[in-house]
Motif scaffolding. Structure first.
Motif, PDB file in Angstrom:
ATOM      1  N   TRP A 289     -28.848  32.874 -18.248  1.00 27.96           N
ATOM      2  CA  TRP A 289     -27.433  32.976 -17.944  1.00 27.96           C
ATOM      3  C   TRP A 289     -26.677  32.159 -18.985  1.00 27.96           C
ATOM      4  N   ARG A 290     -25.418  32.540 -19.213  1.00 29.25           N
ATOM      5  CA  ARG A 290     -24.609  31.821 -20.194  1.00 29.25           C
ATOM      6  C   ARG A 290     -23.321  31.331 -19.555  1.00 29.25           C
ATOM      7  N   LEU A 291     -23.064  30.059 -19.755  1.00 33.35           N
ATOM      8  CA  LEU A 291     -21.871  29.431 -19.222  1.00 33.35           C
ATOM      9  C   LEU A 291     -20.981  29.064 -20.408  1.00 33.35           C
ATOM     10  N   TYR A 292     -19.950  29.886 -20.624  1.00 31.26           N
ATOM     11  CA  TYR A 292     -18.986  29.609 -21.692  1.00 31.26           C
ATOM     12  C   TYR A 292     -17.872  28.760 -21.086  1.00 31.26           C
ATOM     13  N   VAL A 293     -17.749  27.526 -21.549  1.00 30.84           N
ATOM     14  CA  VAL A 293     -16.742  26.606 -21.042  1.00 30.84           C
ATOM     15  C   VAL A 293     -15.631  26.498 -22.086  1.00 30.84           C
ATOM     16  N   PHE A 294     -14.478  27.048 -21.776  1.00 29.52           N
ATOM     17  CA  PHE A 294     -13.318  26.966 -22.661  1.00 29.52           C
ATOM     18  C   PHE A 294     -12.541  25.716 -22.275  1.00 29.52           C
ATOM     19  N   ALA A 295     -12.482  24.768 -23.202  1.00 31.09           N
ATOM     20  CA  ALA A 295     -11.962  23.435 -22.893  1.00 31.09           C
ATOM     21  C   ALA A 295     -10.451  23.442 -22.716  1.00 31.09           C
ATOM     22  N   ASP A 296      -9.989  22.423 -21.984  1.00 27.59           N
ATOM     23  CA  ASP A 296      -8.549  22.180 -21.926  1.00 27.59           C
ATOM     24  C   ASP A 296      -8.113  21.570 -23.265  1.00 27.59           C
TER      25      ASP A 296
END
Length: 426
Positions: A289-296
């Motif tokens: 699985w891939r967790l793309y975290v787009f930062a603040d």
């Protein structure tokens, strides 16, 4: 996956329903010499009196596939059209192409088929009335479960998507990642897609098979071909909410990543080496699985929702890294985490990036730098995929479909969603 005349399908009591179009096509891969100027371009060719051709250049620079219109089929004499020889099909193609010439030097493959549109009501051995009461044990895929016209590679591509959908789920169950109930989602997801592709294919087949003298508007055919290509690539597919596809409650945070549809790549810059890459192309078919975290907007290391999320990923029993990955494995063995900062890569200090995005892997505990990205000047991924500047989590399944979009602060919702189909490992 034993084909349109599947014995396995019969053994589990599945019956395909649908009809045929009573229209036949000859398909041939050939090496040929021609003065037709677009021989290396995908195109549809319609003559005034002799039918049409769908031309698909094959790989390698010389071979070409011709789908040649053989006309309507008498339902009482279907066997006759199947006896059409390759020489007859070549002659038909030459008439359609006239005044251009076609000199076929070698035929690599040839077949004749009627367009049939059939789909089963289920793709496993659990009768509809027993759905949810037991685990499926037998599955059908490809032509065994759905048949349609063969143009544009949709049969091969949609069938391989069946296989990929089932494959990662079988692996998850066999490896102990997920309970056996995950397997029921294969039929639930792919049977609906089978119905969708057949509904569209009927429209496409009717466009291609319009009688000579009734040439369709070019834009109609062009749009139809673009859509069928989207089907073949999996981008027209959209899975409905289930235990592995969340609701679209927070879709506004990343409208460029529709929940249930394929993850669309975009350019981001890898911080470690400054390389501008298609971030989706860095994914591998490895079952993760891939967790793309787009930062603040906060810089790396500052107190922010991103930092709080990183702490949760590191410590929580619900975390995919801490709770759902066995301690004996590398921390990114089952979940591939990627963080994308809004700043340019020169403004991202790797020393301040939370350690969960720089996992220690392998026998020597080396640092994996492949998960930290930044915005690319002039090609901002946040703009390209309409990601909110407050940040967002985009969870992507092993088959590259978006499973969920959530705020950076929605750790409880993320943990609860994963717990619905993943086994705790610690």
């Amino acid at each position: 996956a034993d084909g349109a005349h599947s014995r396995v399908r019969g053994a589990i009591g599945c019956t395909p329903s649908g009809d045929t179009s009573n229209h036949a096509w000859g398909v041939m891969d050939v090496l040929a010499v021609t003065d037709f100027p677009d021989i290396r371009v995908k195109c549809a060719i319609q003559s005034d009196a002799d039918g049409s051709i769908l031309l698909i250049p094959r790989e390698g620079g010389h071979m070409v596939r011709f789908y040649v219109d053989l006309g309507d089929v008498d339902p009482a004499a279907r066997a006759a059209v199947r006896q059409t020889t390759v020489e007859q099909t070549i002659a038909r193609a030459q008439k359609i192409l006239h005044p251009y010439t076609l000199d076929v030097r070698e035929v690599a493959w040839y077949s004749v088929y009627e367009v049939g549109h059939r789909v089963c009501d289920r793709f496993d051995d659990v009768p509809v009335e027993q759905a949810g009461t037991r685990t499926p044990r037998v599955f059908i895929a490809g032509d065994a479960s759905h048949t349609h016209s063969a143009k544009a590679g949709q049969g091969m591509n949609v069938s391989m998507q069946d296989g990929f959908n089932l494959g990662w789920k079988l692996a998850h169950v066999l490896q102990g990642r997920s309970p056996a109930r995950l397997l029921a989602t294969y039929s639930a997801e792919r049977q609906r897609i089978g119905e969708d592709i057949i509904a569209f294919d009927k429209r496409w087949a009717s466009i291609m098979a319009k009688p000579p003298g009734q040439a369709q508007d070019a834009s109609e055919l062009e749009q139809g071909y673009l859509q069928i290509t989207e089907f073949a690539q999996g981008f027209m597919t959209q899975y409905q909410p289930s235990i592995i596809t969340g609701p679209a409650q927070h879709q506004a945070l990343a409208t460029g990543y529709p929940v249930g549809k394929r993850f669309r790549s975009a350019v981001a810059t890898r911080v470690a080496d400054g390389a501008a890459l298609q971030i989706g192309h860095e994914a591998r078919a490895d079952g993760r699985w891939r967790l793309y975290v787009f930062a603040d907007a906060a810089p790396a290391g500052a107190d922010s929702p991103l930092k709080s999320l990183a702490d949760w990923l590191t410590q929580s029993p619900q975390s995919p890294v801490h709770g759902l990955t066995p301690s004996r494995l590398d921390p990114n063995a089952w979940f591939d985490l990627k963080v994308v900062y809004q700043q340019e890569h020169t403004a991202v200090d790797l020393g301040q990036v939370p350690a969960v995005f720089l996992p220690r892997i392998g026998a020597h505990g080396l640092i994996d730098y492949e998960g930290v990205y930044a915005s690319t000047p002039g090609n901002d991924i946040f703009e390209a995929r309409s990601v909110d500047r407050q940040g967002a989590i985009v969870l992507v399944r092993p088959d590259q479909y978006v499973a969920h979009v959530l705020p950076l602060t929605a750790t409880d919702a993320l943990g609860a969603f994963l717990a619905g189909f993943m086994n705790a490992q610690r």
